[in-house]
Design a protein around this motif. Structure first.
Motif, mmCIF file in Angstrom:
data_model
loop_
_atom_site.group_PDB
_atom_site.id
_atom_site.type_symbol
_atom_site.label_atom_id
_atom_site.label_comp_id
_atom_site.label_asym_id
_atom_site.label_seq_id
_atom_site.Cartn_x
_atom_site.Cartn_y
_atom_site.Cartn_z
ATOM 1 N N GLU A 71 -5.471 4.315 -9.232
ATOM 2 C CA GLU A 71 -4.919 3.245 -8.397
ATOM 3 C C GLU A 71 -4.862 3.659 -6.936
ATOM 4 O OE1 GLU A 71 -4.747 0.514 -9.573
ATOM 5 O OE2 GLU A 71 -4.428 0.717 -11.705
ATOM 6 N N ILE A 72 -4.546 4.926 -6.667
ATOM 7 C CA ILE A 72 -4.528 5.415 -5.289
ATOM 8 C C ILE A 72 -5.915 5.294 -4.676
ATOM 9 C CG2 ILE A 72 -4.178 7.434 -3.816
ATOM 10 C CD1 ILE A 72 -2.036 8.376 -5.738
ATOM 11 N N LEU A 73 -6.941 5.713 -5.430
ATOM 12 C CA LEU A 73 -8.310 5.634 -4.921
ATOM 13 C C LEU A 73 -8.736 4.183 -4.721
ATOM 14 C CD1 LEU A 73 -10.105 8.359 -7.082
ATOM 15 C CD2 LEU A 73 -9.215 8.574 -4.761
ATOM 16 N N CYS A 74 -8.400 3.317 -5.681
ATOM 17 C CA CYS A 74 -8.789 1.899 -5.592
ATOM 18 C C CYS A 74 -8.210 1.231 -4.358
ATOM 19 C CB CYS A 74 -8.337 1.150 -6.849
ATOM 20 S SG CYS A 74 -9.369 1.402 -8.295
ATOM 21 N N THR A 75 -6.920 1.382 -4.193
ATOM 22 C CA THR A 75 -6.269 0.696 -3.072
ATOM 23 C C THR A 75 -6.645 1.317 -1.734
ATOM 24 O OG1 THR A 75 -4.141 -0.177 -2.303
ATOM 25 C CG2 THR A 75 -4.142 2.064 -3.117
ATOM 26 N N THR A 76 -6.917 2.642 -1.720
ATOM 27 C CA THR A 76 -7.306 3.296 -0.477
ATOM 28 C C THR A 76 -8.729 2.930 -0.077
ATOM 29 O OG1 THR A 76 -5.826 5.152 -0.952
ATOM 30 C CG2 THR A 76 -7.529 5.547 0.679
ATOM 31 N N TYR A 135 0.833 -1.215 0.000
ATOM 32 C CA TYR A 135 0.000 0.000 0.000
ATOM 33 C C TYR A 135 0.862 1.256 0.000
ATOM 34 C CZ TYR A 135 -3.422 3.467 1.576
ATOM 35 O OH TYR A 135 -4.215 4.591 1.694
ATOM 36 N N VAL A 136 1.877 1.275 0.861
ATOM 37 C CA VAL A 136 2.766 2.433 0.927
ATOM 38 C C VAL A 136 3.512 2.620 -0.393
ATOM 39 C CG1 VAL A 136 4.828 3.389 2.046
ATOM 40 C CG2 VAL A 136 3.035 2.348 3.431
ATOM 41 N N LEU A 137 4.021 1.527 -0.956
ATOM 42 C CA LEU A 137 4.725 1.601 -2.240
ATOM 43 C C LEU A 137 3.793 2.065 -3.363
ATOM 44 C CD1 LEU A 137 6.944 -1.625 -2.178
ATOM 45 C CD2 LEU A 137 7.752 0.736 -2.211
ATOM 46 N N THR A 138 2.572 1.551 -3.366
ATOM 47 C CA THR A 138 1.616 1.923 -4.411
ATOM 48 C C THR A 138 1.307 3.411 -4.371
ATOM 49 O OG1 THR A 138 0.602 -0.282 -4.352
ATOM 50 C CG2 THR A 138 -0.709 1.508 -5.310
ATOM 51 N N VAL A 139 0.977 3.914 -3.197
ATOM 52 C CA VAL A 139 0.641 5.335 -3.061
ATOM 53 C C VAL A 139 1.841 6.208 -3.401
ATOM 54 C CG1 VAL A 139 -0.062 7.141 -1.439
ATOM 55 C CG2 VAL A 139 -1.190 4.908 -1.379
ATOM 56 N N THR A 140 3.022 5.829 -2.905
ATOM 57 C CA THR A 140 4.220 6.625 -3.154
ATOM 58 C C THR A 140 4.564 6.665 -4.640
ATOM 59 O OG1 THR A 140 5.092 6.034 -0.966
ATOM 60 C CG2 THR A 140 6.653 6.906 -2.581
ATOM 61 N N ALA A 141 4.574 5.488 -5.281
ATOM 62 C CA ALA A 141 4.914 5.428 -6.704
ATOM 63 C C ALA A 141 3.933 6.220 -7.551
ATOM 64 C CB ALA A 141 4.952 3.969 -7.168
ATOM 65 N N ASN A 142 2.658 6.100 -7.231
ATOM 66 C CA ASN A 142 1.651 6.821 -8.007
ATOM 67 C C ASN A 142 1.741 8.325 -7.795
ATOM 68 O OD1 ASN A 142 0.124 4.749 -9.420
ATOM 69 N ND2 ASN A 142 -0.548 4.045 -7.429
ATOM 70 N N THR A 172 -2.152 -5.644 -8.510
ATOM 71 C CA THR A 172 -2.223 -4.874 -9.762
ATOM 72 C C THR A 172 -2.125 -3.365 -9.563
ATOM 73 O OG1 THR A 172 -4.645 -5.065 -9.714
ATOM 74 C CG2 THR A 172 -3.437 -6.611 -11.090
ATOM 75 N N PRO A 173 -2.661 -2.778 -8.470
ATOM 76 C CA PRO A 173 -2.434 -1.339 -8.279
ATOM 77 C C PRO A 173 -0.968 -0.971 -8.139
ATOM 78 C CG PRO A 173 -4.274 -2.042 -6.924
ATOM 79 C CD PRO A 173 -3.654 -3.290 -7.492
ATOM 80 N N LEU A 174 -0.141 -1.926 -7.693
ATOM 81 C CA LEU A 174 1.301 -1.673 -7.617
ATOM 82 C C LEU A 174 1.978 -1.899 -8.962
ATOM 83 C CD1 LEU A 174 3.835 -1.069 -5.910
ATOM 84 C CD2 LEU A 174 3.936 -3.512 -5.360
ATOM 85 N N LEU A 175 1.512 -2.894 -9.715
ATOM 86 C CA LEU A 175 2.123 -3.198 -11.011
ATOM 87 C C LEU A 175 1.828 -2.127 -12.056
ATOM 88 C CD1 LEU A 175 1.445 -7.036 -11.397
ATOM 89 C CD2 LEU A 175 3.591 -5.915 -10.802
ATOM 90 N N ASN A 176 0.611 -1.574 -12.045
ATOM 91 C CA ASN A 176 0.211 -0.635 -13.091
ATOM 92 C C ASN A 176 1.132 0.568 -13.235
ATOM 93 O OD1 ASN A 176 -1.914 -2.041 -14.207
ATOM 94 N ND2 ASN A 176 -3.449 -1.152 -12.872
#
Length: 324
Positions: A71-76, A35-42, A283-287
């Motif tokens: 992706e930020i909204l989806c994962t959050t 989650y942290v990686l996804t939000v940060t990368a996006n 997938t939110p991290l891969l995208n």
């Protein structure tokens, strides 16, 4: 009648992976880190695209930034409750909150499917019709496509959600999942939820299968065009990018089809939780990595921004001071 009235619940308990207590700590660490990686990368990608106006042409980075924000909204919409259910704190959610989370999850998922189609079509035009690409995929067209996608995504799940919101829900209060998905929620219905279940299945199948077909057709044309490239190096480079895109498409649509393109089962299974874990968390991290960080324009702008301190300048200067 009184017994039925007393059995109606106003809130649910999210059980998460309670049936696998020995793995809960591992899942908590994995989901939190992802989650942290996804939000940060996006956030980094959005900042790069916003800070570099030249990235607005071609239109792919603009679509990428829309996808990364999504992706930020989806994962959050799901990750906080997932983390709460994996901790020792009792994770509860009201019926209204559960239906709201389900609506957001369906709406954002629909938007993501539509955006993947636009991304595939954009790549199809860029590779198969490079000379016509600037005239067809203009910024005006791209902006309006994204607006239509947003409107369609938020409107698509309204009908089944309205029917679900009119249902009453009875005990037990537990939701056998780590977020409010359609199946676990409908299984808590007091009465006949067959119409709501049918609407959910029809909506999900229509969105997933139609967008999957359009995406596959676009990449099929791309592959045919790549095979005609005379240069071996050019073919390998094009295949590398195309293969990474297809990997995300396969993971995302494969898990979605497994979960939603079928009648909602009467009982939950641990396999459903594991499979849904991929499209909710992975997938939110891969995208952002596949669609944005592999984009040459975005990579060059990111390197330039980090070198000149134009992306998160204060944080970058502090990092350099600490690390020397």
């Amino acid at each position: 009648m009184e017994a039925n009235n007393r059995s109606v619940v106003k809130a649910f308990i999210i059980l998460g992976f309670s049936s696998m207590p020995h793995l809960q700590a591992l899942f908590f660490i994995l989901i939190l880190a992802t989650y942290v990686l996804t939000v940060t990368a996006n956030l980094v990608i959005i900042s790069v695209v916003k800070a570099n106006q030249h990235l607005h042409r071609p239109t792919a980075p603009k679509i990428c930034s829309s996808l990364t924000f999504l992706e930020i909204l989806c994962t959050t919409s799901t990750a906080p409750k997932m983390l709460e259910s994996l901790s020792e704190v009792r994770s509860t959610i009201s019926v209204a909150g559960c239906i709201t989370q389900l609506y957001l999850f369906f709406a954002l998922g629909s938007i993501q499917c539509f955006l993947l189609v636009i991304m595939a079509y954009d790549r199809y035009l860029a590779i198969c019709h490079p000379l016509r690409y600037p005239a067809i995929m203009t910024m005006w067209i791209c902006t309006r496509l994204i607006r239509v996608v947003l409107l369609g995504g938020f409107l698509a799940p309204l009908l089944p959600i309205i029917f679900i919101s009119r249902l009453s829900f009875c005990g037990p209060e537990e939701i056998q999942h780590y977020f409010c998905d359609a199946g676990p929620l409908l299984r808590r219905s007091c009465g006949d939820a067959s119409l709501s279940s049918t609407l959910v299945s029809v909506l999900a199948s229509s969105v997933i299968l139609s967008t999957c077909l359009l995406t596959v057709v676009s990449y099929g044309h791309i592959i045919v065009t790549i095979l005609r490239i005379p240069s071996t190096t050019g073919r390998q480079k094009a295949f590398s990018t195309c293969a990474s895109h297809l990997a995300v498409v396969v993971v995302y649509y494969g898990t979605d089809i497994f979960i939603y393109v079928r009648p909602i089962p009467r009982s939950s299974s641990e396999l459903d939780k594991v499979v849904s874990f991929f499209y909710v968390v992975i997938t939110p991290l891969l995208n952002p990595m596949i669609y944005s960080l592999r984009n040459k324009e975005v990579k060059d702008a990111l390197k330039k921004g980090l070198t000149k301190n134009t992306v998160f300048p204060k944080s970058w200067r502090a990092f350099r001071m600490v690390c020397g």
